[in-house]
Design an enzyme around this catalytic site. Structure first.
Site, PDB file in Angstrom:
ATOM      1  CG  ASP A   8      -2.219   0.767   0.997  1.00 33.51           C
ATOM      2  OD1 ASP A   8      -2.328   1.488  -0.019  1.00 33.51           O
ATOM      3  OD2 ASP A   8      -3.116   0.683   1.860  1.00 33.51           O
ATOM      4  CD  GLU A  10      -3.148   5.250   1.605  1.00 33.00           C
ATOM      5  OE1 GLU A  10      -4.109   5.616   0.903  1.00 33.00           O
ATOM      6  OE2 GLU A  10      -2.672   4.088   1.550  1.00 33.00           O
ATOM      7  CG  HIS A  61      -2.281   3.495  -3.041  1.00 27.19           C
ATOM      8  ND1 HIS A  61      -2.908   3.960  -1.904  1.00 27.19           N
ATOM      9  CD2 HIS A  61      -2.203   4.562  -3.887  1.00 27.19           C
ATOM     10  CE1 HIS A  61      -3.181   5.246  -2.045  1.00 27.19           C
ATOM     11  NE2 HIS A  61      -2.763   5.636  -3.241  1.00 27.19           N
ATOM     12  CG  HIS A 105      -3.676   2.936   5.681  1.00 28.93           C
ATOM     13  ND1 HIS A 105      -4.968   2.732   6.091  1.00 28.93           N
ATOM     14  CD2 HIS A 105      -3.642   2.589   4.368  1.00 28.93           C
ATOM     15  CE1 HIS A 105      -5.697   2.284   5.081  1.00 28.93           C
ATOM     16  NE2 HIS A 105      -4.904   2.183   4.007  1.00 28.93           N
ATOM     17  CG  HIS A 117      -8.206   5.088   4.225  1.00 31.38           C
ATOM     18  ND1 HIS A 117      -6.879   5.461   4.141  1.00 31.38           N
ATOM     19  CD2 HIS A 117      -8.402   4.199   3.214  1.00 31.38           C
ATOM     20  CE1 HIS A 117      -6.309   4.832   3.132  1.00 31.38           C
ATOM     21  NE2 HIS A 117      -7.207   4.051   2.550  1.00 31.38           N
ATOM     22  CD  GLU A 135      -7.137  -0.234   3.388  1.00 35.02           C
ATOM     23  OE1 GLU A 135      -6.032  -0.407   2.839  1.00 35.02           O
ATOM     24  OE2 GLU A 135      -7.758   0.841   3.360  1.00 35.02           O
TER      25      GLU A 135
END
Length: 275
Positions: A8, A10, A61, A105, A117, A135
């Site tokens: 990902d 972030e 991502h 994240h 998020h 996630e």
């Protein structure tokens, strides 16, 4: 052996703002380069520990088209593009022996955490058997459903703590310390990559000591959605009902694979706007 590295953006060291993670925005190209470099660090670490390993890297991502293919370690196989089976875990199968999560994240509502998020900004919370999962938890449990452990996670300190709560024996690498949703303190990117490479080697070497995260079915699932219009679409899916409060949908799934597919579908439905 086969290792899947899901990457990902972030949680990459040095990234703190959405302008660095979204195509067409300021500094996105730098973000892509940083993401690719950390993917390479993880690939190198896996192969330090297991030189004969088959390494798949899943771009996980946004569009799933962020990693620079020509800059990726040529020993890795790149999983790119969407939609695809298993989303962020594209390439996961019963032959996979370990999963590595890079640049992840914290879940929505977690914090202080950089760019926290869950899947997208339209999903406010996912609760499985009463437990809130972002996630990290969703992907760890999906891998666990196939008997595969998540052996390592890199990201900010909040993301690392989130995995350790779920899988205490997993290896974590905090490549930045969160100061807020869009602020952090981080080491030089080169230092972060060196730490990630060493940790990836360690995690893969001790994979037999790290259990898969399993959640036995049937499972009661609730998802809080930002938009009532998404709820209207979600209840068209067989088995999904509107829960009390107007912005929550509920379903009972046979196993975690069903839960995971539902969340992927809701994330796509959330992008459909009323005509």
């Amino acid at each position: 052996m086969k290792v899947l590295i899901s990457v990902d953006m972030e949680g990459i060291s040095g990234i703190v703002h959405s302008t660095e993670t979204n195509p067409g925005h300021y500094d996105y190209e730098r973000g892509r380069a940083l993401m690719t470099a950390e993917a390479n660090a993880a690939v190198a670490g896996v192969l330090d520990a297991e030189p004969a390993a088959v390494v798949w890297v899943a771009d996980a991502h946004g569009t799933f088209r962020n990693i620079l293919p020509e800059k990726l370690d040529r020993r890795a196989h790149l999983v790119r593009g969407k939609p695809r089976p298993l989303g962020m875990l594209g390439g996961l199968d019963e032959h996979t022996e370990a999963v590595v999560l890079v640049g992840y994240h914290a879940r929505a509502g977690g914090g202080p955490a950089v760019l926290a998020h869950t899947v997208n900004d339209e999903i406010l919370d996912v609760r499985v058997a009463g437990r809130s999962l972002g996630e990290i938890g969703l992907n760890a449990a999906m891998a666990g459903h196939l008997g595969v452990p998540v052996v390592l996670l890199s990201g900010d300190d909040a993301a690392c703590a989130e995995l350790r709560e779920l899988v205490p024996s997993a290896v974590t690498v905090a490549v930045k310390q969160a100061l807020g949703q869009a602020a952090a303190v981080a080491p030089h990117p080169g230092e972060a990559r060196e730490r990630l490479r060493r940790a990836s080697a360690d995690a893969v070497a001790r994979r037999a000591l790290i259990p898969p995260l399993t959640m036995a079915g049937p499972l009661e699932v609730e998802v809080d959605l930002r938009s009532p219009a998404t709820v209207d679409l979600a209840v068209l899916v067989p088995g999904v009902s509107r829960a009390e409060g107007g912005r929550t949908v509920a379903i009972s799934t046979e196993d975690f694979a069903g839960t995971y597919r539902l969340v992927l579908l809701l994330a796509h439905l959330a992008t459909v706007k009323p005509g």
